[in-house]
Design an enzyme around this catalytic site. Structure first.
Site, short mmCIF file in Angstrom:
data_model
loop_
_atom_site.label_atom_id
_atom_site.label_comp_id
_atom_site.label_asym_id
_atom_site.label_seq_id
_atom_site.Cartn_x
_atom_site.Cartn_y
_atom_site.Cartn_z
N GLU A 1 0.80 -1.24 0.00
CA GLU A 1 0.00 0.00 0.00
C GLU A 1 0.83 1.29 0.00
OE1 GLU A 1 -2.69 -0.56 3.31
OE2 GLU A 1 -3.68 -2.26 2.35
N GLU B 1 -5.92 -10.97 -1.33
CA GLU B 1 -6.77 -10.77 -0.14
C GLU B 1 -8.25 -10.75 -0.53
OE1 GLU B 1 -5.43 -7.43 2.26
OE2 GLU B 1 -3.34 -7.78 1.77
C1 HXH Z 1 -5.58 -4.78 3.92
N1 HXH Z 1 -5.73 -3.37 3.81
C2 HXH Z 1 -4.21 -5.15 4.50
O1 HXH Z 1 -3.30 -5.41 3.45
C3 HXH Z 1 -4.23 -6.35 5.40
O2 HXH Z 1 -2.97 -6.51 6.00
C4 HXH Z 1 -5.26 -6.22 6.48
O3 HXH Z 1 -5.25 -7.36 7.33
C5 HXH Z 1 -6.58 -6.00 5.87
C6 HXH Z 1 -6.68 -5.35 4.70
C7 HXH Z 1 -6.94 -2.88 3.16
C8 HXH Z 1 -7.29 -1.47 3.53
C9 HXH Z 1 -6.63 -0.42 3.01
C10 HXH Z 1 -6.96 0.90 3.36
C11 HXH Z 1 -7.96 1.14 4.24
C12 HXH Z 1 -8.63 0.06 4.78
C13 HXH Z 1 -8.29 -1.23 4.42
O4 HXH Z 1 -8.26 2.44 4.54
C14 HXH Z 1 -9.55 2.84 4.62
C15 HXH Z 1 -9.93 3.49 5.77
C16 HXH Z 1 -11.25 3.86 5.90
C17 HXH Z 1 -12.16 3.57 4.91
C18 HXH Z 1 -11.79 2.93 3.77
C19 HXH Z 1 -10.46 2.55 3.61
#
Ligand code: HXH
Length: 373
Positions: free
Chosen positions: A170, A277
């Protein structure tokens, strides 16, 4: 004439006999049409000639009945949290190996392919990482040395067990006009922290496959930024072997054409593609976190949600199969609807049902769509 009457009588008798006989055991004897279920075959078997089907796990799940399901259904695993920098490296001179070791041991004993997740991420970093002993922000040199030490220690420990690493997670910004995420990694170490991370990982285990992993890859804007980053690393000779598409999707996205063009675009990189994922939320995607509202009250897994979800799952796997020459792994993010990271996210107090197995670990309707080909 007599003959005809006799034949008629015997026919009527035979018919009456048949009716009486067929009814004697009650209506439950009526044969219902059933779908032929081969319960000896798991997802991993249906997709044996396509890709490694994996699942994200916690060490706890491996001590429950979910462990049996994993062995029936999956050929690969990813630790959901246990190898992240925060959990595995809580203090500068202290590692916490128990959880990651127990997952690695399970994978090894049972011949499951293990993906490592993740070596450099802006989230779930340990408190000490960006600060020196006096509480000031560390320099670029110190930060990169810490990153190198971390990667060398972790990657060497799981050499031979972890076959592929999500090296950087990310790093791309979600802001339209920003390329890289303005994280402490970028602020302190500058853009080349990404290439350095791949180099450190490659030096620690030259045999491991190294991936750049990110989400919202279906958005045309984000997709092009991910493409640009991975292509620039590849062109610069950085040891990178593939791109990880997180695939946190929902009932309303991606559309078939959106996913098709996404996969088509990443194929052009000429690298491996892993779907890392995968889950399909039963709620329309909301890209921002928010509090629960009254209209969120219906949190049951209704037939309408079930139908919407199975259609997206069916479409996704049709396209994954179409790109089978390029996709080598598809990993689900969690095992069953008993628990998912999407519970309470991005809406508080809301249960989600994003996976192929229900809370009793029974295959859902979407499962049968995924294996029907
Ligand atoms: C993934 N991120 C990770 O790679 C993994 O390690 C984790 O266990 C779960 C999901 C996904 C993600 C990325 C950004 C994010 C949320 C999830 O940020 C947001 C915050 C608020 C609303 C929407 C997205």
């Amino acid at each position: 004439m007599k003959k005809i009457i006799l034949i008629k009588i015997s026919c009527i008798t035979a018919a009456l006999f048949l009716i009486a006989f067929s009814n004697c055991n009650g209506p439950h004897h009526i044969i219902k049409p059933t779908v032929m279920i081969d319960s000896s075959r798991g997802l991993k078997d249906y997709y044996n000639n396509y890709f490694t089907i994996g699942v994200a796990v916690s060490p706890r799940a491996l001590k429950t009945d979910e462990a049996t399901l994993i062995l029936q259904q999956f050929a690969g695993m990813t630790p959901e949290n246990a190898m992240k920098m925060g959990p595995i490296h809580p203090k500068e001179n202290e590692y916490f190996w128990r959880d990651a070791d127990s997952i690695a041991g399970f994978a090894k004993r049972n011949n499951l392919k293990l993906r490592g997740h993740t070596l450099c991420w802006h989230n779930q970093t340990p408190a000490w990482l960006f600060k020196d002993a006096t509480g000031n922000q560390v320099t670029k040199e110190v930060l990169l040395q810490r990153l190198k030490d971390h990667i060398t220690t972790v990657v060497k420990r799981y050499k031979g067990t972890v076959y592929a690493w999500d090296v950087v997670n990310e790093a791309i910004s979600d802001k339209k006009d920003e390329y890289l995420r303005n994280s402490l990694w970028l602020k302190i170490a500058g853009e080349d922290y990404i290439a350095k991370t791949f180099q450190y990982a490659h030096e620690a285990d030259p045999g491991a496959l190294l991936f750049y992993n990110d989400y919202n890859e279906i958005s045309p804007v984000k997709r092009e930024k991910i493409f640009r980053l991975v292509k620039s690393l590849k062109d610069a000779g950085v040891p990178i072997h593939g791109v990880g598409l997180q695939a946190h999707w929902a009932v309303n996205e991606p559309t078939r054409s959106q996913l098709d063009s996404t996969l088509q675009r990443f194929v052009e990189l000429g690298l491996k593609i892993h779907v890392t994922e995968l889950d399909i939320s039963v709620y329309p995607k909301e890209h921002d976190s928010r509090e629960r509202r009254p209209e969120d009250a219906v949190t049951a897994f209704t037939p309408a949600k079930e139908q919407g979800q199975l259609e997206v799952y069916k479409m996704c796997f049709e396209l994954f199969r179409k790109y089978r020459r390029h996709i080598s792994a598809v990993t689900f993010w969690n095992i069953s609807d008993r628990y998912s990271w999407l519970d309470n996210f991005p809406v508080s107090n809301r249960k989600d049902y994003p996976l192929l197995f229900d809370k009793d670990l029974k295959p859902k309707k979407a499962f049968w769509e995924v294996v029907k080909f």
